[in-house]
Write a protein that holds these residues in place. Structure first.
Motif, PDB file in Angstrom:
ATOM      1  N   UNK A 183      -9.353  45.028 -60.193  1.00 12.67           N
ATOM      2  CA  UNK A 183     -10.187  43.972 -60.748  1.00 12.67           C
ATOM      3  C   UNK A 183      -9.334  42.733 -61.017  1.00 12.67           C
ATOM      4  N   UNK A 184      -9.934  41.546 -61.022  1.00 13.13           N
ATOM      5  CA  UNK A 184      -9.177  40.292 -61.181  1.00 13.13           C
ATOM      6  C   UNK A 184      -8.800  40.025 -62.632  1.00 13.13           C
ATOM      7  N   UNK A 185      -7.868  40.838 -63.130  1.00 11.84           N
ATOM      8  CA  UNK A 185      -7.393  40.704 -64.504  1.00 11.84           C
ATOM      9  C   UNK A 185      -5.909  40.374 -64.502  1.00 11.84           C
ATOM     10  N   UNK A 186      -5.377  39.837 -65.597  1.00  8.76           N
ATOM     11  CA  UNK A 186      -3.936  39.578 -65.669  1.00  8.76           C
ATOM     12  C   UNK A 186      -3.127  40.878 -65.674  1.00  8.76           C
ATOM     13  N   UNK A 187      -1.849  40.739 -65.434  1.00  8.26           N
ATOM     14  CA  UNK A 187      -0.944  41.889 -65.418  1.00  8.26           C
ATOM     15  C   UNK A 187      -1.003  42.658 -66.741  1.00  8.26           C
ATOM     16  N   UNK A 188      -1.060  41.942 -67.852  1.00 10.85           N
ATOM     17  CA  UNK A 188      -1.200  42.541 -69.186  1.00 10.85           C
ATOM     18  C   UNK A 188      -2.479  41.978 -69.798  1.00 10.85           C
ATOM     19  N   UNK A 189      -3.422  42.856 -70.158  1.00 11.76           N
ATOM     20  CA  UNK A 189      -4.784  42.411 -70.460  1.00 11.76           C
ATOM     21  C   UNK A 189      -5.218  42.647 -71.902  1.00 11.76           C
ATOM     22  N   UNK A 190      -4.408  43.322 -72.726  1.00 15.98           N
ATOM     23  CA  UNK A 190      -4.645  43.421 -74.167  1.00 15.98           C
ATOM     24  C   UNK A 190      -6.019  43.953 -74.534  1.00 15.98           C
ATOM     25  N   UNK A 191      -6.382  45.069 -73.920  1.00 15.99           N
ATOM     26  CA  UNK A 191      -7.635  45.745 -74.263  1.00 15.99           C
ATOM     27  C   UNK A 191      -7.366  47.236 -74.357  1.00 15.99           C
ATOM     28  N   UNK A 192      -8.061  47.901 -75.274  1.00 15.99           N
ATOM     29  CA  UNK A 192      -8.033  49.356 -75.263  1.00 15.99           C
ATOM     30  C   UNK A 192      -8.770  49.839 -74.022  1.00 15.99           C
ATOM     31  N   UNK A 193      -8.577  51.100 -73.679  1.00 12.46           N
ATOM     32  CA  UNK A 193      -9.228  51.604 -72.470  1.00 12.46           C
ATOM     33  C   UNK A 193     -10.750  51.664 -72.641  1.00 12.46           C
ATOM     34  N   UNK A 194     -11.208  51.808 -73.894  1.00 16.60           N
ATOM     35  CA  UNK A 194     -12.639  51.772 -74.159  1.00 16.60           C
ATOM     36  C   UNK A 194     -13.217  50.378 -73.990  1.00 16.60           C
ATOM     37  N   UNK A 195     -12.492  49.386 -74.487  1.00 11.96           N
ATOM     38  CA  UNK A 195     -12.924  47.997 -74.297  1.00 11.96           C
ATOM     39  C   UNK A 195     -12.949  47.649 -72.811  1.00 11.96           C
ATOM     40  N   UNK A 196     -11.924  48.092 -72.112  1.00 10.00           N
ATOM     41  CA  UNK A 196     -11.836  47.784 -70.682  1.00 10.00           C
ATOM     42  C   UNK A 196     -12.977  48.460 -69.911  1.00 10.00           C
ATOM     43  N   UNK A 197     -13.348  49.675 -70.307  1.00  4.63           N
ATOM     44  CA  UNK A 197     -14.477  50.350 -69.663  1.00  4.63           C
ATOM     45  C   UNK A 197     -15.756  49.517 -69.809  1.00  4.63           C
TER      46      UNK A 197
END
Length: 385
Positions: A183-197
């Motif tokens: 997905x078009x996200x930065x290298x470090x995205x500062x989200x928990x895996x639940x937030x990212x889901x």
């Protein structure tokens, strides 16, 4: 573990520990679990007791509670987390439970219709480290996609992101989509895996812009600035907090012929190669086969490089070391593995910038517009301050 980190860990309650929130949703259902060695329920909130790990594996716990677990799906490194990076993981049987294990890092990476036969819910519980090329989030996305296609609900038991305190790095270009970045996200995205889901689900990133029936069991007492020390190494080559903190920066060496500490006990805490200038690099080491690195780069050969094991905690992606290594590489044609580096960086531009002699400040300036745009999208899906 430092005392203040232990106290911080004790304050955070991971999703798997919030059994009263999710067990009622699993009763009378036939489930599959996507899990590895980090998928545990801690016996106390810190995960440490008398200096030793104190936990029960999620799968063992669910079975003891008479939840009907039909099978386990395992990611890169396998269900018990011992396979090398990139090593094919075979299907098998878990010796402790007798459950069938279906590898999502072997013959296929997305559960098939046959894999999901008879399953009424999937539980996903894997510790992430918040770096785009760390493949557990790619596994999450493909599992969510399979769930959406087969009308199977998915539950994510959330865990802290040890690199959750900053957003940084180049944003992935869609043309470079791979298992190292979907997905078009930065290298470090500062989200928990639940937030990212939640972001995957709502941003139309599943095939045909489908949506999974997603439930996130959230963390308690967590913020994105929480310091969280992982009680269990999330993969063989991330042994401690220092390696996890340096991983976004030194992980870029994975797309080069520079060794980043694999084959030592200081993985992602040092870098080196035989063809770096020994007049510039006085630190040396010799990579040898070990757990997680059966054939490390430059095995058995003296590498000249730098020891970063005592560097202060980073709150950014540092290009200092990859630029320095390139500048002092005696055989520059050997430095980059172009295709692999572009997939790790998420862009073809970074290699060209380093080769052109751009400094870190000049390169970082080019990232900023994309990072600001991502921060706005990210804000919609945050569960924690």
């Amino acid at each position: 573990m430092a005392k203040d980190t232990a106290i911080n860990n004790m304050q955070i309650i991971v999703g798997a520990n919030r059994t009263m929130e999710y067990l009622p949703l699993l009763r009378d259902k036939k489930i599959a679990v996507v899990a590895n060695q980090t998928s545990v329920i801690f016996k106390d909130d810190s995960g440490i007791r008398d200096g030793q790990p104190a936990y029960t594996h999620l799968v063992d716990s669910l079975i003891s509670l008479n939840i009907s677990v039909l099978r386990v799906f395992s990611p890169e490194h396998g269900f018990r987390g011992m396979a090398d990076a990139g090593e094919k993981v075979e299907d098998g049987i878990d010796l402790q439970t007798g459950l069938p294990i279906i590898s999502l890092y072997g013959a296929h990476r997305k559960p098939t219709k046959e894999d999901l036969e008879g399953i009424e819910m999937i539980v996903f519980d894997i510790q992430d480290v918040g770096v785009r090329f760390y493949t557990y989030i790619a596994t999450l996305q493909l599992v969510m996609e399979a769930c959406a296609e087969n009308n199977i609900p998915i539950m994510v038991l959330d865990r802290p992101n040890p690199n959750g305190h900053y957003i940084d790095g180049p944003t992935m270009e869609v043309e470079l989509t791979s298992f190292l970045g979907m997905t078009p996200i930065p290298l470090v995205y500062a989200m928990s895996i639940g937030e990212y889901a939640q972001m995957i689900n709502e941003e139309g990133w599943l095939e045909k812009e489908a949506k999974a029936q997603l439930t996130v069991i959230s963390l308690e007492n967590y913020t994105h600035n929480s310091t969280y020390s992982l009680p269990i190494r999330p993969s063989p080559n991330l042994p401690n907090d220092q390696s996890i903190n340096l991983y976004p920066s030194l992980g870029l060496f994975e797309g080069t012929n520079i060794n980043a500490g694999r084959g030592t006990e200081f993985q992602f805490q040092r870098y080196g190669a035989p063809f770096l200038d020994k007049a510039e690099f006085s630190f040396t080491y010799i990579p040898e086969p070990n757990i997680g690195a059966k054939s490390p780069k430059h095995m058995g050969t003296i590498c000249f490089g730098e020891d970063l094991s005592k560097r202060p905690r980073l709150s950014k992606v540092s290009l200092e070391w990859i630029i320095k290594a390139y500048q002092h590489c005696l055989e520059k044609s050997k430095f980059f593995n172009t295709s692999g580096f572009s997939k790790h960086a998420g862009t073809e531009l970074l290699q060209k910038q380093i080769e052109a002699g751009m400094n870190e400040a000049e390169i970082r300036a080019i990232w900023q517009a994309d990072l600001q745009n991502f921060a706005k999208i990210r804000a919609k899906y945050l569960l924690y301050p």
